[in-house]
Design a protein around this motif. Structure first.
Motif, PDB file in Angstrom:
ATOM      1  N   ALA A  21       0.857  -1.197   0.000  1.00 51.45           N
ATOM      2  CA  ALA A  21       0.000   0.000   0.000  1.00 51.45           C
ATOM      3  C   ALA A  21       0.887   1.239   0.000  1.00 51.45           C
ATOM      4  O   ALA A  21       1.844   1.331   0.776  1.00 51.45           O
ATOM      5  CB  ALA A  21      -0.913   0.006   1.217  1.00 51.45           C
ATOM      6  N   THR A  22       0.569   2.167  -0.848  1.00 50.33           N
ATOM      7  CA  THR A  22       1.298   3.431  -0.912  1.00 50.33           C
ATOM      8  C   THR A  22       0.336   4.580  -0.648  1.00 50.33           C
ATOM      9  O   THR A  22      -0.667   4.737  -1.359  1.00 50.33           O
ATOM     10  CB  THR A  22       1.963   3.628  -2.284  1.00 50.33           C
ATOM     11  OG1 THR A  22       2.872   2.546  -2.525  1.00 50.33           O
ATOM     12  CG2 THR A  22       2.727   4.946  -2.331  1.00 50.33           C
ATOM     13  N   LEU A  23       0.629   5.345   0.372  1.00 53.66           N
ATOM     14  CA  LEU A  23      -0.174   6.513   0.707  1.00 53.66           C
ATOM     15  C   LEU A  23       0.573   7.767   0.284  1.00 53.66           C
ATOM     16  O   LEU A  23       1.708   8.009   0.722  1.00 53.66           O
ATOM     17  CB  LEU A  23      -0.434   6.558   2.217  1.00 53.66           C
ATOM     18  CG  LEU A  23      -1.233   5.394   2.813  1.00 53.66           C
ATOM     19  CD1 LEU A  23      -1.191   5.446   4.335  1.00 53.66           C
ATOM     20  CD2 LEU A  23      -2.670   5.434   2.325  1.00 53.66           C
ATOM     21  N   ARG A  24      -0.047   8.550  -0.577  1.00 55.28           N
ATOM     22  CA  ARG A  24       0.538   9.837  -1.008  1.00 55.28           C
ATOM     23  C   ARG A  24      -0.258  10.943  -0.310  1.00 55.28           C
ATOM     24  O   ARG A  24      -1.414  11.187  -0.638  1.00 55.28           O
ATOM     25  CB  ARG A  24       0.490   9.969  -2.527  1.00 55.28           C
ATOM     26  CG  ARG A  24       1.227   8.859  -3.258  1.00 55.28           C
ATOM     27  CD  ARG A  24       1.156   9.012  -4.782  1.00 55.28           C
ATOM     28  NE  ARG A  24       2.040  10.092  -5.240  1.00 55.28           N
ATOM     29  CZ  ARG A  24       1.627  11.270  -5.676  1.00 55.28           C
ATOM     30  NH1 ARG A  24       0.309  11.537  -5.690  1.00 55.28           N
ATOM     31  NH2 ARG A  24       2.464  12.198  -6.071  1.00 55.28           N
ATOM     32  N   ILE A  25       0.369  11.596   0.661  1.00 56.92           N
ATOM     33  CA  ILE A  25      -0.311  12.621   1.458  1.00 56.92           C
ATOM     34  C   ILE A  25       0.012  13.983   0.871  1.00 56.92           C
ATOM     35  O   ILE A  25       1.139  14.475   0.976  1.00 56.92           O
ATOM     36  CB  ILE A  25       0.138  12.554   2.938  1.00 56.92           C
ATOM     37  CG1 ILE A  25       0.148  11.097   3.441  1.00 56.92           C
ATOM     38  CG2 ILE A  25      -0.767  13.435   3.784  1.00 56.92           C
ATOM     39  CD1 ILE A  25      -1.165  10.387   3.309  1.00 56.92           C
TER      40      ILE A  25
END
Length: 480
Positions: A65-69
Motif C-alpha cells: 500500500a502506498t499513501l501519497r499525502i
C-alpha cells in the motif's frame, strides 16, 4: 554477537498472514480457556509482536500500500509505504480505498498532513504520544478514517486536559471543533469548563476567539463563575469591540447581562464611561431602568409588579466576598473543620446592608448511624478501623439564624471545588448545589481519596473550596 532482528526481504507478507493466524488462534484459546486448571499461566509476548510490526513499517518489507499525502494548498507530497492488512483491520475507509488499487492519494490540511506518519504508526503498535497542540488534528484523522478506538482515546485525553496550561489556550478551539464534529459530549465538557472558569478565560488570549454562538451560550448561563456581573460586562464590551459582531448579536449579548445584580453606583459608572452603551444604549434602556427600580424599592414591593423568577434576577456564581467565602483546608483527612462567614441578604440595594451569618462544617470521614463504630470489647479495633475507612467526606452549611424564613427569599448554596493549580491558578472542576431546605451536600466528594497526597482533589495537600450563597427572590402577590 547478537543477531539483528531486521526482517529479511520477501517475508513480510507471510509474516502478516502468520501473525493474523496467531492472533485469531490466541483469541480462540483465551476464550476456551475457562480454566479449571489452576496451574495454567498466561504467557504474554504481545510486546514482541508489536516490535516486529513496527519493524515492518520502519524497513518497509513487502509493503503493498502506498499513501501519497498531499498538503492542501501546497505542492508538498509525503509518501508512506504501508501494509493493506494492518490499515484495513481498523479502518473501513482504508478498506474501501484499497479495494481496487494499491496507491492512494489523500488530501489533508497542513496540521493533519504533518501528523499522518504518526497516525499510520498507530495501526502498527496501537499507541501514540499526544500533545495539546496535536489533539484536533489527530481527532480529525481518527474521525475521518473511522478509527474509533483512537477517536475515543483522543476525546478522553481532551476531556481530562481541559485545565492543562498552554501558551495560546485551547479549550475555546476544542469547543468550536466539537461543535463542527457534532461531538456533544466533548462540547458539553468544554462549555462547562469555560463557564466554571470564566474569570480566567476572560483575561486570556482565547477570549477574542470566542465565536458569536459560544458567547450567546455563555452569557445566558446561571452557573458562570466570575468575580461579579461588572467583570462580565467589561469582558463582553472588550469582545464586542474586537470582533465587531452584527447588531442583532450585540443586542442578544447585552440583554443577557444581569443588570439587577450590579449595585447602583456601578450602574451609573457603566452608563457614564462605557463607549459601547453610548452607541447601543437603546438596546437595554428598559433593562437599566428596571434595574434601578429593583434597587430603589423593597424586593417584596418590586415583586408585586415584576416577574422576579426570570434569569435576570438570579445571581450567578459570584466570587466576591458579598456572596460567600473561600475556604482552604490544610491536611483535610485529619480532623473535622468549621467556618463562619457572612453574606448580604440579597442583591437588591435595599437588602445589601442586611447580613446573614452562615456556619459550615466539613468532616473528612463522616459515617451514617448504621456504620458508626460501637466502642465495646466485643468489637475489635480492626473492625472499627475498617468502618472508618467506609466513611465519606461531609459538608454541611447552615444559617446561624434558627429557622431562617425570610418572606420572598430562598437561598441556593453552591460549593466550588478547585482541583488543579497551573502557575498559581486554581481551576474549578466540581460544582455542588443544594437549596435552602437542605443543609448537607449529598455525594460531596464521594469519589475523593483525601488520604492520598496525590489525590486530584488536593492542591499541595490542601482542599480548596469556595462556598457561595445565592439569594433567590420569589413573587408573592401579583399587582393587577
Amino acid at each position: 554477537m547478537e543477531r539483528s532482528h531486521r526482517p529479511r526481504p520477501g517475508w513480510g507478507r507471510q509474516y502478516l498472514a502468520l501473525l493474523t493466524i496467531v492472533i485469531i488462534a490466541a483469541q480462540a484459546a483465551h476464550r476456551s480457556d475457562g480454566g479449571s486448571d489452576t496451574s495454567a499461566t498466561l504467557l504474554n509476548h504481545s510486546s514482541m509482536l508489536i516490535q516486529r510490526l513496527q519493524e515492518l513499517l520502519q524497513y518497509g518489507n513487502s509493503t503493498d500500500a502506498t499513501l501519497r499525502i498531499r498538503t492542501t494548498g501546497s505542492d508538498e507530497v509525503k509518501v508512506i509505504q504501508a501494509h493493506q492488512l494492518l490499515l484495513t483491520l481498523q479502518s473501513d475507509i482504508f478498506e474501501g480505498l484499497f479495494a481496487n488499487q494499491s496507491v492512494v492519494t489523500l488530501h489533508e490540511p497542513a496540521d493533519c498532513a504533518v501528523l499522518f506518519e504518526k497516525f499510520v504508526r498507530y495501526f502498527y503498535c496501537g499507541e501514540l504520544s499526544i500533545q495539546l497542540s496535536q489533539t484536533i488534528a489527530l481527532h480529525r484523522l481518527a474521525s475521518k478514517y473511522h478509527v474509533s478506538a483512537l477517536q475515543r482515546g483522543v476525546t478522553e485525553y481532551m476531556k481530562t486536559h481541559l485545565a492543562s496550561e498552554s501558551s495560546q489556550g485551547h479549550v475555546v478551539s476544542w469547543y468550536h471543533y466539537a461543535v463542527s464534529m457534532s461531538d456533544e459530549v466533548l462540547q458539553e465538557s468544554c462549555l462547562k469548563f469555560l463557564a466554571w472558569n470564566l474569570s480566567t478565560v476572560m483575561i486570556s488570549s482565547e477570549w477574542a476567539t470566542v465565536s458569536e454562538d459560544l458567547m450567546v451560550s455563555l452569557v445566558q448561563r446561571s452557573d458562570l463563575v466570575l468575580q461579579s456581573e461588572v467583570e462580565l460586562f467589561s469582558a463582553v464590551e472588550e469582545w464586542i469591540n474586537r470582533n465587531s459582531p452584527n447588531a442583532s448579536i450585540i443586542e442578544r449579548v447585552l440583554r443577557s447581562i444581569r443588570y439587577p445584580m450590579i449595585p447602583p453606583h456601578q450602574l451609573f459608572q457603566i452608563q457614564k464611561k462605557s463607549g459601547l452603551l453610548a452607541t447601543y444604549s437603546n438596546f437595554i434602556q428598559d433593562l437599566l431602568f428596571q434595574a434601578f427600580q429593583f434597587h430603589s424599592s423593597s424586593p417584596l414591593h418590586f415583586a408585586k409588579y415584576f416577574d422576579v423568577n426570570c434569569s435576570m434576577f438570579i445571581p450567578r456564581n459570584y466570587l466576591s466576598s458579598y456572596w460567600g467565602s473561600q475556604w482552604i483546608i490544610n491536611n483535610p483527612a485529619r480532623d473535622d473543620r468549621s467556618l463562619s462567614f457572612q453574606t448580604q441578604l440579597g442583591p437588591s440595594n435595599h437588602d445589601s446592608s442586611k447580613k446573614i451569618t452562615w456556619n459550615a462544617l466539613f468532616s473528612p470521614r463522616w459515617l451514617p448511624v448504621s456504620l458508626r463504630p460501637v466502642y465495646s470489647e466485643a468489637v475489635s479495633s480492626s473492625s472499627q478501623s475498617n468502618r472508618l475507612e467506609e466513611g465519606k467526606p461531609r459538608l454541611v452549611v447552615t444559617s446561624a439564624m434558627s429557622g431562617l424564613d425570610i418572606a420572598g427569599v430562598t437561598f441556593q448554596k453552591t460549593v466550588l471545588v478547585g482541583v488543579k493549580r497551573q502557575h498559581g491558578k486554581v481551576f474549578v472542576k466540581h460544582v455542588y448545589n443544594v437549596h435552602q431546605s437542605t443543609d448537607e451536600f449529598s455525594d460531596f466528594l464521594a469519589h475523593a481519596d483525601l488520604q492520598k497526597r496525590t489525590s486530584e482533589y488536593l492542591i499541595e495537600n490542601s482542599l480548596h473550596f469556595h462556598i457561595i450563597i445565592k439569594p433567590i427572590y420569589h413573587s408573592l402577590i401579583k399587582a393587577k
